[in-house]
Design a protein around this motif. Structure first.
Motif, short mmCIF file in Angstrom:
data_model
loop_
_atom_site.label_atom_id
_atom_site.label_comp_id
_atom_site.label_asym_id
_atom_site.label_seq_id
_atom_site.Cartn_x
_atom_site.Cartn_y
_atom_site.Cartn_z
N LYS A 410 0.80 -1.22 0.00
CA LYS A 410 0.00 0.00 0.00
C LYS A 410 0.84 1.28 0.00
CE LYS A 410 -3.79 -2.37 0.21
NZ LYS A 410 -3.57 -3.51 -0.65
N VAL A 411 2.16 1.15 0.08
CA VAL A 411 3.05 2.32 0.06
C VAL A 411 4.15 2.10 -0.97
CG1 VAL A 411 2.61 2.93 2.47
CG2 VAL A 411 4.48 1.36 1.92
N ASP A 412 4.86 3.19 -1.30
CA ASP A 412 6.01 3.13 -2.22
C ASP A 412 5.64 2.53 -3.56
OD1 ASP A 412 7.57 4.25 -0.23
OD2 ASP A 412 8.26 2.32 0.53
N ASN A 413 4.44 2.81 -4.06
CA ASN A 413 4.04 2.31 -5.38
C ASN A 413 4.76 3.09 -6.48
OD1 ASN A 413 0.59 1.12 -5.14
ND2 ASN A 413 2.36 0.71 -3.87
N GLY A 414 5.00 2.41 -7.59
CA GLY A 414 5.63 3.07 -8.73
C GLY A 414 6.37 2.09 -9.61
N VAL A 415 7.03 2.62 -10.63
CA VAL A 415 7.80 1.79 -11.56
C VAL A 415 9.25 2.27 -11.55
CG1 VAL A 415 5.86 1.23 -13.05
CG2 VAL A 415 7.20 3.27 -13.53
N ARG A 416 10.15 1.34 -11.83
CA ARG A 416 11.59 1.62 -11.94
C ARG A 416 12.09 0.99 -13.23
NH1 ARG A 416 9.55 3.92 -8.27
NH2 ARG A 416 9.80 3.53 -6.03
N VAL A 417 12.96 1.70 -13.93
CA VAL A 417 13.54 1.17 -15.16
C VAL A 417 15.03 0.99 -14.94
CG1 VAL A 417 13.90 1.52 -17.62
CG2 VAL A 417 11.78 2.31 -16.56
N PHE A 418 15.51 -0.24 -15.13
CA PHE A 418 16.92 -0.57 -14.98
C PHE A 418 17.51 -0.94 -16.33
CE2 PHE A 418 15.09 -1.40 -10.83
CZ PHE A 418 16.07 -0.97 -9.93
N HIS A 419 18.77 -0.58 -16.54
CA HIS A 419 19.53 -1.08 -17.68
C HIS A 419 20.02 -2.49 -17.35
CE1 HIS A 419 23.12 -1.31 -20.41
NE2 HIS A 419 22.25 -0.77 -21.24
N HIS A 420 20.32 -3.30 -18.36
CA HIS A 420 20.72 -4.68 -18.08
C HIS A 420 22.04 -4.76 -17.32
CE1 HIS A 420 23.84 -4.66 -21.17
NE2 HIS A 420 22.97 -4.33 -22.08
N SER A 421 22.77 -3.66 -17.24
CA SER A 421 24.00 -3.63 -16.45
C SER A 421 23.72 -3.39 -14.97
CB SER A 421 24.93 -2.53 -16.97
OG SER A 421 24.31 -1.26 -16.88
N GLY A 422 22.45 -3.14 -14.62
CA GLY A 422 22.07 -2.90 -13.23
C GLY A 422 21.91 -1.45 -12.88
N VAL A 423 22.14 -0.54 -13.83
CA VAL A 423 22.05 0.89 -13.58
C VAL A 423 20.58 1.31 -13.57
CG1 VAL A 423 22.63 3.19 -14.44
CG2 VAL A 423 24.30 1.35 -14.58
N LEU A 424 20.17 2.07 -12.55
CA LEU A 424 18.83 2.62 -12.49
C LEU A 424 18.76 3.85 -13.39
CD1 LEU A 424 16.00 2.62 -11.07
CD2 LEU A 424 17.01 4.15 -9.37
N VAL A 425 17.93 3.80 -14.43
CA VAL A 425 17.88 4.90 -15.39
C VAL A 425 16.64 5.77 -15.23
CG1 VAL A 425 19.26 3.66 -17.09
CG2 VAL A 425 16.78 3.45 -17.16
N ALA A 426 15.60 5.29 -14.53
CA ALA A 426 14.40 6.11 -14.38
C ALA A 426 13.53 5.58 -13.25
CB ALA A 426 13.59 6.14 -15.67
N THR A 427 12.82 6.48 -12.61
CA THR A 427 11.83 6.11 -11.59
C THR A 427 10.57 6.93 -11.83
OG1 THR A 427 12.52 7.80 -10.00
CG2 THR A 427 13.65 5.66 -9.90
N MET A 428 9.44 6.39 -11.42
CA MET A 428 8.17 7.08 -11.55
C MET A 428 7.28 6.64 -10.39
SD MET A 428 5.72 7.25 -14.91
CE MET A 428 4.33 8.38 -15.01
N ASP A 429 7.06 7.54 -9.43
CA ASP A 429 6.28 7.23 -8.24
C ASP A 429 4.82 7.60 -8.43
OD1 ASP A 429 8.58 6.38 -6.89
OD2 ASP A 429 9.05 8.43 -6.26
#
Length: 642
Positions: A410-429
Motif C-alpha cells: 500500500k506504500v512506495d508504489n511506482g515503476v523503476r527502469v533498470f539497464h541490463h548492467s544494473g544501472v537505475l535509469v528512471a523512476t516514476m512514483d
C-alpha cells in the motif's frame, strides 16, 4: 548513435493508477503522451494489441481504442465500443478483433440467457458474436495466428468449438460452429501461435471415475473445413493432475505441460505437487518426455529461438536449470545442459532477443534480480529492486521495468527502469499503481549486435536510488507492555533478528554450478583406490588382510602407489543460438565491414592518383563504383541504427 526515429518509441509504456491511464513515451524524461481520465475513478484496465499498434482503455461506459504508435496526435482514437460494465478486454493476434468480458448476471428465465462475452470487429465496431461465459477464468477466446479461426470451451465443458469470424451468422444471430473437438470433463486448451507452418491445439481432460486425465494434441490444418475438422495426432495420460498450464515455444514445435495438484499425497508440500512434461509436434514421433525436477516448480521461460528453456524449481534457494530441445531425438528430445547458482528466485524470463536472462525473487522474497549473459553465462549484475511485484523486459532487450503494485503493497508504489548492467535509469512514483506494461513491438527493430550496449550514466539522485533499491528492514516485534521498559518503539529496536539474518544468508546465491557434464570423482585418500571402502568402513579382518597384501607388495618390490581418479574431460559450454532477427543483424554488420573496407581501398587509390601514380584498370573500376558503395553504406547504417 541510435536512430532518432526509433528512440522516441524505444521505451514507451503505460501505467494504470488512481489517476487513470497514463502512457509514457520515454522514462528517461518521463514525457506523458496520453492521460485518460486524470480525475480518477472510471478506468478499469488497459491492454495493448500483440503487435503493439493499438491500445485499448476500458472505461465504465465504453472501451476506447487508441493508435498506440501515434498517441500524441489529435486524432489518436481509432474506435470506440459503447458497452457498459466491461471488466476485461483482449485483442486477436493481428489486432483485427477485440473480445470483451462483463460480469455474468443470472437471467430471470432460461430462455433469456445473458451473453456476457462478446467479440467486436475494430474497424467498424461491429458485434461479431456473443457467448455465455460465467467464469472469469479462461474466458478469453483462443485464436489461430492468422485469425482464420477462434475457439472456446462449451458451457458444459464437453467440446472445444471452432468458429470463423468471417462466416455468416445463423438464425439466432450468432456464428455457427465450423468444427469441434469432443471430450469429457475438458478443463483447458491452448493453440500454438507459430506464424509459419501448422497450428496445433493441446487439450486437457481431467480425471474422472478412476480414469486418468490426459492431454491430446490436435492438428488444426483442416479445423474449419466442413467434413474434416481437427485431427488427433497424440495422446498423453496424466495421473494426479487437477489443472494444467500450457507453454508453447515461438515456432510451435514443442509445448511444455505444467501440471498441478491441489493436494500433495506425499505430504511434502502444502501447495500441492507439480510435474513438467515436454510434448513435441514434429511428425511422426510426437514425443513426450517427463522432465526430472524438484518440487515445487516456480517459473518456466522459453527462449525466443524455441530451442531451449529454463526452469526454476525446488525449495529456496531454488535451482535454475537450462534445457535444450531437439525434436529429432525420438526418446529424449530435451536435455539439461547448464545449472545456474541456487538463489532466492521465483521468476525467470528471457529477453526478447534471447541473449539475456533475468532471474528474480518477488512476492514474499526481497525483490533481488540478476541478469545473465546467455553467450558466456556471465552474471552482468545483481540488484535489489525494493518491494517489486514484477519485472518485464523492454522490446529493445536492454531495459527492465519493475513495478510495485497496490495489491502487493500500500506504500512506495511506482515503476523503476533498470539497464541490463544494473544501472537505475528512471523512476516514476504514484500513489496507487494497479498495472504497468511495455508497448509490444517487434524486437527486430532493435536487433542486438554482437556486443552488449554500454553501461549508461543513469540517474544521479541518491535519495531516488536508495528508495528504489534499498528495502527498509523491519524491526524486531516487541509487545506493547514491554516497549516502555526497553525505552523505545518496535521500529527502533534493532534491524532484524538473528533468525532473519541467518535466513537471508541461507538464501544468498551459492555457486557457481556451471555446465552439466560428467560429475567429478572425489579425490581419493592416499593409499585408497578409487571406489574402495575407507578404513572406517572396513572390518578388522579386512584391515588385517589389507596390511598383509601391502607388506607383501613392498617385499616383492611391487608398485604400492595410490590409485588416483582420472580427471573428467571438461564439458563444452553450450553455444548461444541467436533468433532470426539477430542473425540478420550479424549479416548486416559483416556487409558493413566489407563496404567500409572497399571504401578505404578506394581512398588509398585516390591518394595514389593524387601523387601521380599510374593506376591499373582494376583500380580505376573500383573508383567508379564509389557512389554505389556510399549509397549501400548509408542503407546499411540506417538498417543497423548507426
Amino acid at each position: 548513435m541510435s536512430n532518432p526515429a526509433l528512440s522516441t518509441n524505444l521505451t514507451q509504456f503505460t501505467i494504470l493508477s488512481e489517476k487513470g491511464v497514463t502512457a509514457v513515451t520515454s522514462p528517461h524524461n518521463r514525457q506523458s503522451i496520453l492521460e485518460v481520465n486524470t480525475a480518477g475513478s472510471s478506468n478499469r484496465t488497459f491492454t495493448y494489441s500483440p503487435e503493439g499498434s493499438l491500445l485499448a482503455v476500458v472505461l465504465e461506459t465504453n472501451v476506447t481504442i487508441y493508435n498506440a504508435r501515434d498517441l500524441e496526435a489529435a486524432d489518436n482514437i481509432v474506435q470506440t465500443i459503447d458497452l457498459k460494465g466491461v471488466i476485461e478486454a483482449d485483442f486477436s493476434p493481428l489486432g483485427t478483433f477485440l473480445a470483451v468480458w462483463t460480469r455474468w448476471v443470472k437471467p430471470s428465465s432460461d430462455k433469456d440467457q445473458h451473453k456476457n462475452m462478446s467479440i467486436y470487429r475494430i474497424s467498424d465496431s461491429q458485434l461479431i458474436t456473443s457467448f455465455v461465459s460465467k467464469s472469469q477464468n479462461n474466458w478469453k477466446p483462443q485464436w489461430t495466428p492468422s485469425e482464420s479461426l477462434f475457439a472456446r470451451l462449451s458451457a458444459d465443458s464437453t467440446e472445444v468449438l471452432f468458429y470463423s469470424p468471417t462466416s455468416d451468422v445463423n438464425a439466432s444471430g450468432n456464428l455457427g460452429s465450423s468444427g469441434k473437438i469432443a471430450g469429457d470433463k475438458l478443463s483447458s486448451f491452448s493453440i500454438s501461435q507459430n506464424k509459419n507452418g501448422k497450428s496445433f491445439a493441446a487439450v486437457f481432460s481431467k480425471e474422472k471415475n478412476g480414469v486418468p486425465g490426459n492431454v491430446k494434441l490436435y492438428d488444426l490444418e483442416n479445423a474449419g473445413v466442413a467434413g474434416k475438422g481437427p485431427v488427433l495426432v497424440s495422446t498423453r495420460s496424466l495421473f494426479n493432475a487437477d489443472s494444467v498450464d500450457f507453454l508453447w515455444n515461438a515456432d510451435g514445435s514443442a509445448v511444455l505441460i505444467h501440471t498441478h495438484t491441489d493436494v500433495d499425497k506425499s505430504n511434502q508440500s502444502y501447495y500441492g505437487k507439480s510435474t513438467l512434461q515436454l510434448l513435441t509436434t514434429t511428425a511422426p514421433h510426437y514425443t513426450t518426455q517427463i522432465i526430472d525436477l524438484t518440487n515445487p516448480i516456480h517459473s518456466i521461460s522459453w527462449s525466443p529461438n524455441s530451442k531451449e528453456y529454463i526452469v526454476l524449481h525446488g525449495p529456496m534457494p531454488s535451482k535454475c536449470t537450462l534445457f535444450t530441445v531437439n525434436a529429432s531425438h525420438k526418446d529424449t528430445p530435451s536435455q539439461a545442459i547448464y545449472e545456474f547458482p541456487p538463489a532466492a528466485r521465483n521468476t525467470v524470463t528471457y529477453s526478447p532477443h534471447g541473449r539475456l536472462i533475468l532471474t528474480a525473487g518477488f512476492g514474499n522474497l526481497a525483490g533481488d534480480f540478476s541478469i545473465w549473459d546467455r553467450a558466456d553465462f556471465k552474471q552482468l549484475c545483481n540488484v535489489r529492486a525494493a518491494n517489486a511485484s514484477s519485472a518485464q523486459w523492454c522490446p529493445d532487450g536492454r531495459h527492465i521495468l519493475t513495478s510495485t503494485l497496490y495489491k502487493r503493497l500500500k506504500v512506495d508504489n511506482g515503476v523503476r527502469v533498470f539497464h541490463h548492467s544494473g544501472v537505475l535509469v528512471a523512476t516514476m512514483d504514484v500513489k496507487e499503481l494497479y498495472g504497468s506494461q511495455w508497448r509490444n513491438d517487434d524486437c527486430g527493430r532493435w536487433a542486438m549486435k554482437r556486443a552488449l550496449s554500454p553501461r549508461p550514466e543513469g540517474i544521479q539522485d541518491p535519495e531516488a536510488i536508495k528508495k528504489a533499491t534499498v528495502q527498509p528492514t523491519a524491526g524486531k516485534y516487541v509487545p506493547p507492555a514491554l516497549r516502555a521498559k526497553l525505552g523505545g518503539s518496535s521500529s527502533s529496536l534493532g534491524s532484524a533478528t538473528s533468525l532473519g539474518r541467518a535466513r537471508e544468508e541461507q538464501l544468498k546465491p551459492v555457486g557457481p554450478i556451471g555446465v552439466i557434464g560428467v560429475l567429478p570423482v572425489a579425490a581419493a585418500k592416499p593409499g585408497t583406490p578409487v571406489g574402495a571402502a575407507s578404513n572406517e568402513e572396513k572390518s578388522k579382518a579386512a584391515l588385517k588382510n589389507a596390511k598383509k597384501r601391502e607388506a607383501k607388495k613392498a617385499h616383492d618390490g611391487g608398485d604400492s602407489r595410490p590409485v588416483t581418479a582420472a580427471a573428467p574431460a571438461a564439458p563444452v559450454v553450450p553455444a548461444f543460438i541467436p533468433i532470426d532477427a539477430d542473425s540478420k543483424m550479424i549479416e548486416l554488420e559483416k556487409k558493413l565491414k566489407t563496404v567500409q573496407k572497399k571504401l578505404k581501398q578506394i581512398g588509398d587509390i585516390k591518394k595514389k592518383k593524387a601523387d601521380g601514380v599510374q593506376l591499373e584498370l582494376t583500380q580505376i573500376q573500383k573508383m567508379e563504383g564509389e557512389a554505389a558503395l556510399l549509397k549501400e553504406l548509408a542503407d546499411l547504417n540506417l538498417q543497423i541504427g548507426n
